[in-house]
Write a protein that holds these residues in place. Structure first.
Motif, PDB file in Angstrom:
ATOM      1  N   GLU A  81       0.923  -0.953   0.025  1.00  0.00           N
ATOM      2  CA  GLU A  81      -0.043  -0.059  -0.009  1.00  0.00           C
ATOM      3  C   GLU A  81       1.032   1.108   0.071  1.00  0.00           C
ATOM      4  OE1 GLU A  81      -2.384  -0.226   3.402  1.00  0.00           O
ATOM      5  OE2 GLU A  81      -0.604  -0.254   4.918  1.00  0.00           O
ATOM      6  N   PRO A  82       0.215   2.494  -0.386  1.00  0.00           N
ATOM      7  CA  PRO A  82       1.168   3.430  -0.423  1.00  0.00           C
ATOM      8  C   PRO A  82       1.748   3.972   0.803  1.00  0.00           C
ATOM      9  CG  PRO A  82      -1.047   3.930  -1.393  1.00  0.00           C
ATOM     10  CD  PRO A  82      -0.877   2.513  -0.905  1.00  0.00           C
ATOM     11  N   GLU A  83       2.987   4.588   0.798  1.00  0.00           N
ATOM     12  CA  GLU A  83       3.605   4.909   2.075  1.00  0.00           C
ATOM     13  C   GLU A  83       2.761   5.726   2.937  1.00  0.00           C
ATOM     14  OE1 GLU A  83       6.653   5.098   4.893  1.00  0.00           O
ATOM     15  OE2 GLU A  83       6.507   3.763   3.179  1.00  0.00           O
ATOM     16  N   SER A  84       2.190   6.773   2.414  1.00  0.00           N
ATOM     17  CA  SER A  84       1.210   7.559   3.200  1.00  0.00           C
ATOM     18  C   SER A  84      -0.063   6.851   3.986  1.00  0.00           C
ATOM     19  CB  SER A  84       0.735   8.722   2.458  1.00  0.00           C
ATOM     20  OG  SER A  84      -0.219   8.195   1.430  1.00  0.00           O
ATOM     21  N   LEU A  85      -0.382   5.974   3.291  1.00  0.00           N
ATOM     22  CA  LEU A  85      -1.469   5.247   3.961  1.00  0.00           C
ATOM     23  C   LEU A  85      -1.054   4.293   4.971  1.00  0.00           C
ATOM     24  CD1 LEU A  85      -4.442   4.697   3.872  1.00  0.00           C
ATOM     25  CD2 LEU A  85      -4.044   2.881   2.056  1.00  0.00           C
ATOM     26  N   ARG A  86       0.223   3.843   4.656  1.00  0.00           N
ATOM     27  CA  ARG A  86       0.825   2.712   5.845  1.00  0.00           C
ATOM     28  C   ARG A  86       1.159   3.605   6.854  1.00  0.00           C
ATOM     29  NH1 ARG A  86       5.526   1.765   7.538  1.00  0.00           N
ATOM     30  NH2 ARG A  86       6.449   3.090   5.939  1.00  0.00           N
ATOM     31  N   LYS A  87       1.781   4.770   6.751  1.00  0.00           N
ATOM     32  CA  LYS A  87       2.182   5.675   7.814  1.00  0.00           C
ATOM     33  C   LYS A  87       1.104   6.150   8.681  1.00  0.00           C
ATOM     34  CE  LYS A  87       5.521   8.924   7.663  1.00  0.00           C
ATOM     35  NZ  LYS A  87       6.199   9.960   7.275  1.00  0.00           N
ATOM     36  N   TRP A  88      -0.031   6.403   7.647  1.00  0.00           N
ATOM     37  CA  TRP A  88      -1.365   6.690   8.662  1.00  0.00           C
ATOM     38  C   TRP A  88      -1.911   5.931   9.509  1.00  0.00           C
ATOM     39  CZ3 TRP A  88      -6.407   4.914   8.399  1.00  0.00           C
ATOM     40  CH2 TRP A  88      -7.460   5.673   9.218  1.00  0.00           C
ATOM     41  N   ARG A  89      -1.834   4.485   8.834  1.00  0.00           N
ATOM     42  CA  ARG A  89      -2.435   3.195   9.740  1.00  0.00           C
ATOM     43  C   ARG A  89      -1.460   2.966  11.019  1.00  0.00           C
ATOM     44  NH1 ARG A  89      -6.027   0.351   6.897  1.00  0.00           N
ATOM     45  NH2 ARG A  89      -6.077   0.451   4.554  1.00  0.00           N
ATOM     46  N   GLU A  90      -0.123   3.284  10.756  1.00  0.00           N
ATOM     47  CA  GLU A  90       0.664   3.089  12.107  1.00  0.00           C
ATOM     48  C   GLU A  90       0.310   4.377  13.031  1.00  0.00           C
ATOM     49  OE1 GLU A  90       4.728   3.087  10.616  1.00  0.00           O
ATOM     50  OE2 GLU A  90       4.477   1.018   9.409  1.00  0.00           O
ATOM     51  N   GLU A  91       0.198   5.378  12.659  1.00  0.00           N
ATOM     52  CA  GLU A  91      -0.190   6.370  13.456  1.00  0.00           C
ATOM     53  C   GLU A  91      -1.438   6.022  14.146  1.00  0.00           C
ATOM     54  OE1 GLU A  91       0.183   9.908  11.171  1.00  0.00           O
ATOM     55  OE2 GLU A  91       2.460   9.931  11.007  1.00  0.00           O
ATOM     56  N   GLN A  92      -2.329   6.121  13.449  1.00  0.00           N
ATOM     57  CA  GLN A  92      -3.646   5.513  13.917  1.00  0.00           C
ATOM     58  C   GLN A  92      -3.483   4.378  15.053  1.00  0.00           C
ATOM     59  OE1 GLN A  92      -6.185   7.524  13.508  1.00  0.00           O
ATOM     60  NE2 GLN A  92      -8.029   6.277  14.139  1.00  0.00           N
ATOM     61  N   ARG A  93      -2.994   3.618  14.889  1.00  0.00           N
ATOM     62  CA  ARG A  93      -2.886   2.123  15.668  1.00  0.00           C
ATOM     63  C   ARG A  93      -2.130   2.723  16.770  1.00  0.00           C
ATOM     64  NH1 ARG A  93      -0.023  -1.188  13.049  1.00  0.00           N
ATOM     65  NH2 ARG A  93       2.107  -0.588  13.798  1.00  0.00           N
ATOM     66  N   ASP A  94      -1.119   3.691  16.794  1.00  0.00           N
ATOM     67  CA  ASP A  94      -0.410   4.238  17.819  1.00  0.00           C
ATOM     68  C   ASP A  94      -1.235   4.708  18.635  1.00  0.00           C
ATOM     69  OD1 ASP A  94       1.824   2.779  17.058  1.00  0.00           O
ATOM     70  OD2 ASP A  94       2.963   4.414  16.158  1.00  0.00           O
ATOM     71  N   ARG A  95      -2.069   5.859  18.072  1.00  0.00           N
ATOM     72  CA  ARG A  95      -2.976   6.972  18.809  1.00  0.00           C
ATOM     73  C   ARG A  95      -4.158   5.944  19.741  1.00  0.00           C
ATOM     74  NH1 ARG A  95      -5.142   9.734  14.243  1.00  0.00           N
ATOM     75  NH2 ARG A  95      -3.253   9.700  13.160  1.00  0.00           N
ATOM     76  N   LEU A  96      -4.591   4.864  18.955  1.00  0.00           N
ATOM     77  CA  LEU A  96      -5.508   3.918  19.712  1.00  0.00           C
ATOM     78  C   LEU A  96      -5.056   3.312  20.715  1.00  0.00           C
ATOM     79  CD1 LEU A  96      -7.740   2.900  16.592  1.00  0.00           C
ATOM     80  CD2 LEU A  96      -8.273   4.454  18.198  1.00  0.00           C
ATOM     81  N   GLU A  97      -3.889   2.721  20.629  1.00  0.00           N
ATOM     82  CA  GLU A  97      -3.020   2.101  21.688  1.00  0.00           C
ATOM     83  C   GLU A  97      -3.107   3.083  23.142  1.00  0.00           C
ATOM     84  OE1 GLU A  97       0.410   0.287  20.309  1.00  0.00           O
ATOM     85  OE2 GLU A  97      -0.378  -1.318  19.237  1.00  0.00           O
ATOM     86  N   LEU A  98      -2.500   4.328  22.486  1.00  0.00           N
ATOM     87  CA  LEU A  98      -2.129   5.401  23.505  1.00  0.00           C
ATOM     88  C   LEU A  98      -3.757   5.779  24.330  1.00  0.00           C
ATOM     89  CD1 LEU A  98      -0.451   7.467  25.068  1.00  0.00           C
ATOM     90  CD2 LEU A  98      -0.810   8.825  23.167  1.00  0.00           C
ATOM     91  N   LEU A  99      -4.683   5.918  23.474  1.00  0.00           N
ATOM     92  CA  LEU A  99      -5.928   6.294  23.991  1.00  0.00           C
ATOM     93  C   LEU A  99      -6.350   4.901  25.082  1.00  0.00           C
ATOM     94  CD1 LEU A  99      -8.161   7.820  21.195  1.00  0.00           C
ATOM     95  CD2 LEU A  99      -7.443   8.734  23.364  1.00  0.00           C
ATOM     96  N   ASP A 100      -6.409   3.672  24.551  1.00  0.00           N
ATOM     97  CA  ASP A 100      -6.572   2.699  25.507  1.00  0.00           C
ATOM     98  C   ASP A 100      -5.620   2.507  26.615  1.00  0.00           C
ATOM     99  OD1 ASP A 100      -8.269   1.684  23.575  1.00  0.00           O
ATOM    100  OD2 ASP A 100      -7.136   0.076  22.775  1.00  0.00           O
TER     101      ASP A 100
END
Length: 192
Positions: free
Chosen positions: A80-99
């Protein structure tokens, strides 16, 4: 020669049809590209360099080719495009932080509630002990007053047992009528 063969035949010297048919050229190009994809031995999509088994010809060349299935698998397996992969990783990190934050906050609330509950139980037990002590003292005073049965002190004992203060906020019921009856009996006792 029929009409269709005439279109594909090389043009005679009259200039009509001297150019190559663009539709036929396009179809030939697409067929050669699809054949190149199917027969390309150096084709690797996976990171390890292996050709996915879905892209290899499993039916031995019999029947229809899986060109469209191969293309759809190739599309799906492409990175997948680099920007989409980076967004997914950032989103996953954000969700883990919120959890993590919500788990920490929940544990803090549980500890706080536990402490508050313990304090409430301590206050309740303290209040209960005070009430017990006051009730025992009042009971002892009443028993000692009952033992002193002096004639002529009946009304003083009644006055001590009844609260004749009209401003008392302890009582929720209206006892003004009983108070007035007792006062009138004290002033003019019944004669037997």
């Amino acid at each position: 020669m029929d009409d269709f063969d005439m279109l594909n035949a090389p043009a005679a010297g009259n200039g009509v049809g001297s150019e190559e048919d663009p539709a036929a050229a396009f179809l030939a190009q697409q067929e050669s590209e699809i054949a190149g994809i199917e027969n390309d031995e150096g084709f690797s999509i996976l990171d390890s360099g292996e050709v996915p088994s879905s892209l290899t010809d499993s039916n031995g060349g019999n029947g229809p080719s899986d060109a469209y299935a191969a293309i759809s698998n190739a599309d799906r397996l492409q990175a997948e495009p680099e920007s989409l992969r980076k967004w997914r990783e950032e989103q996953r990190d954000r969700l883990e932080l919120l959890d993590d934050n919500s788990r920490k906050q929940e544990s803090e609330w549980k500890e706080k509630a536990k402490v508050e509950l313990e304090e409430w139980h301590a206050r309740q037990n303290e209040q209960l002990e005070k009430t017990k002590t006051n009730n025992r003292a009042a009971e002892e005073a009443m028993v000692s007053d009952l033992d002193e049965n002096n004639p002529g002190t009946e009304w003083e004992r009644v006055a001590r047992l009844c609260d004749f203060n009209p401003k008392s906020s302890k009582q929720a019921k209206d006892v003004s009528r009983m108070r007035s009856v007792l006062i009138s009996l004290k002033q003019s006792p019944l004669v037997r």
